[in-house]
Design a protein around this motif. Structure first.
Motif, short mmCIF file in Angstrom:
data_model
loop_
_atom_site.label_atom_id
_atom_site.label_comp_id
_atom_site.label_asym_id
_atom_site.label_seq_id
_atom_site.Cartn_x
_atom_site.Cartn_y
_atom_site.Cartn_z
N VAL A 22 5.11 0.29 -11.46
CA VAL A 22 4.18 -0.65 -10.83
C VAL A 22 2.83 0.01 -10.56
CG1 VAL A 22 3.73 -2.13 -8.83
CG2 VAL A 22 6.00 -2.08 -9.85
N ASP A 23 2.77 0.92 -9.59
CA ASP A 23 1.49 1.51 -9.18
C ASP A 23 0.91 2.37 -10.31
OD1 ASP A 23 1.59 0.35 -6.63
OD2 ASP A 23 2.92 1.93 -5.93
N GLY A 24 -0.26 1.98 -10.79
CA GLY A 24 -0.91 2.68 -11.88
C GLY A 24 -0.59 2.09 -13.24
N VAL A 25 0.32 1.12 -13.30
CA VAL A 25 0.68 0.46 -14.56
C VAL A 25 0.44 -1.04 -14.41
CG1 VAL A 25 2.55 -0.03 -16.19
CG2 VAL A 25 2.32 2.26 -15.21
N LEU A 26 1.25 -1.72 -13.60
CA LEU A 26 1.03 -3.14 -13.32
C LEU A 26 -0.12 -3.35 -12.35
CD1 LEU A 26 4.73 -4.34 -13.12
CD2 LEU A 26 3.02 -5.17 -14.74
N THR A 27 -0.48 -2.31 -11.62
CA THR A 27 -1.66 -2.35 -10.74
C THR A 27 -2.55 -1.17 -11.11
OG1 THR A 27 -0.90 -0.87 -8.97
CG2 THR A 27 -0.16 -3.18 -8.88
N ASP A 28 -3.72 -1.12 -10.49
CA ASP A 28 -4.64 -0.01 -10.79
C ASP A 28 -4.28 1.26 -10.03
OD1 ASP A 28 -5.54 -0.44 -8.20
OD2 ASP A 28 -7.54 -1.09 -8.80
N GLY A 29 -3.22 1.22 -9.26
CA GLY A 29 -2.77 2.39 -8.51
C GLY A 29 -3.35 2.47 -7.11
N GLY A 30 -4.33 1.63 -6.82
CA GLY A 30 -4.90 1.60 -5.48
C GLY A 30 -3.93 0.95 -4.51
N LEU A 31 -3.88 1.47 -3.30
CA LEU A 31 -3.02 0.89 -2.27
C LEU A 31 -3.89 0.41 -1.12
CD1 LEU A 31 -0.22 3.60 -2.23
CD2 LEU A 31 -0.11 1.34 -3.28
N LEU A 32 -3.82 -0.87 -0.83
CA LEU A 32 -4.57 -1.46 0.26
C LEU A 32 -3.60 -1.73 1.41
CD1 LEU A 32 -6.57 -4.07 -1.84
CD2 LEU A 32 -7.35 -1.83 -1.06
N PHE A 33 -3.98 -1.30 2.62
CA PHE A 33 -3.11 -1.50 3.77
C PHE A 33 -3.79 -2.42 4.78
CE2 PHE A 33 -1.69 2.50 2.00
CZ PHE A 33 -0.30 2.40 2.09
N THR A 34 -3.01 -3.35 5.34
CA THR A 34 -3.51 -4.19 6.41
C THR A 34 -3.45 -3.40 7.71
OG1 THR A 34 -1.34 -5.10 6.98
CG2 THR A 34 -2.59 -6.24 5.24
N ALA A 35 -4.06 -3.91 8.78
CA ALA A 35 -4.02 -3.25 10.08
C ALA A 35 -2.58 -3.14 10.59
CB ALA A 35 -4.87 -4.02 11.08
N GLU A 36 -1.72 -4.02 10.12
CA GLU A 36 -0.31 -3.99 10.53
C GLU A 36 0.51 -3.02 9.70
OE1 GLU A 36 -1.94 -6.98 9.78
OE2 GLU A 36 -2.43 -7.28 11.89
N GLY A 37 -0.11 -2.41 8.69
CA GLY A 37 0.59 -1.45 7.85
C GLY A 37 1.23 -2.03 6.60
#
Length: 187
Positions: A22-37
């Motif tokens: 997934v991360d880096g393949v189906l997505t660009d590898g970026g991880l976005l976190f909400t204030a709730e985590g």
């Protein structure tokens, strides 16, 4: 001809089950976190359409990922990917379980990964693919590398390559051009 002497197209022609990280393949590898985590991820619709085209062509799909996310589960449901392994610490173990569940051999499988955690599976499958921005050690061991970056069309590229290698691309394209594409194939 030995398996090591096969071209990437010959390897792609044998794939019956394509597996994605997934991360880096189906997505660009970026991880976005909400204030709730909570983690948020962005998926490319063309990548999703490619995965659906594989299913239409009779090629099964799976996801093996180290992180666990409701977002990934929702995306897998939307794409009708029934083989989903999340929170996997050792991807080779999940791969063995997937082979057992599907009855496929490693040679009938493809895998697209981007980092070291993907190498063990990539070295077992018949067709190993990597996005253009993968770690250099992954690129060095891949049978096929996309021109696009992960999360930006790399999955669609590999899906198109599989469809071409298996002689299904032109028929699916003709169906799309004539408006006869099956329902539910929006990415």
């Amino acid at each position: 001809m030995t398996s090591s002497a096969l071209t990437s197209a010959e390897r792609a022609s044998r794939v019956k089950l394509m597996i994605f990280d997934v991360d880096g393949v189906l997505t660009d590898g970026g991880l976005l976190f909400t204030a709730e985590g909570d983690t948020m991820k962005a998926f490319n619709s063309m990548d999703g359409h490619g995965a659906k085209l594989l299913r239409e062509a009779g090629i099964d799909t799976a996801i093996i990922t180290g992180r666990k996310s409701g977002i990934v589960a929702a995306r897998a449901r939307e794409l009708r990917i029934t083989h989903l392994y999340q929170g996997v610490e050792h991807k080779l173990e999940a791969f063995a379980q997937l082979l057992n569940e599907t009855g496929r051999t490693a040679e009938e499988c493809g895998y697209m990964g981007d980092d070291w955690v993907d190498l063990a599976v990539m070295l077992k499958v018949g067709f190993a693919a990597a996005p253009a921005n993968s770690h250099p050690e992954v690129i060095a061991r891949a049978h096929w590398v996309s021109e696009a970056r992960g999360g930006h069309g790399a999955v669609r590229e590999v899906c198109d390559a599989l469809l071409r290698a298996q002689g299904r691309y032109d028929a699916l394209l003709a169906a799309a051009c004539s408006g006869e594409m099956p329902r539910g194939l929006v990415g």
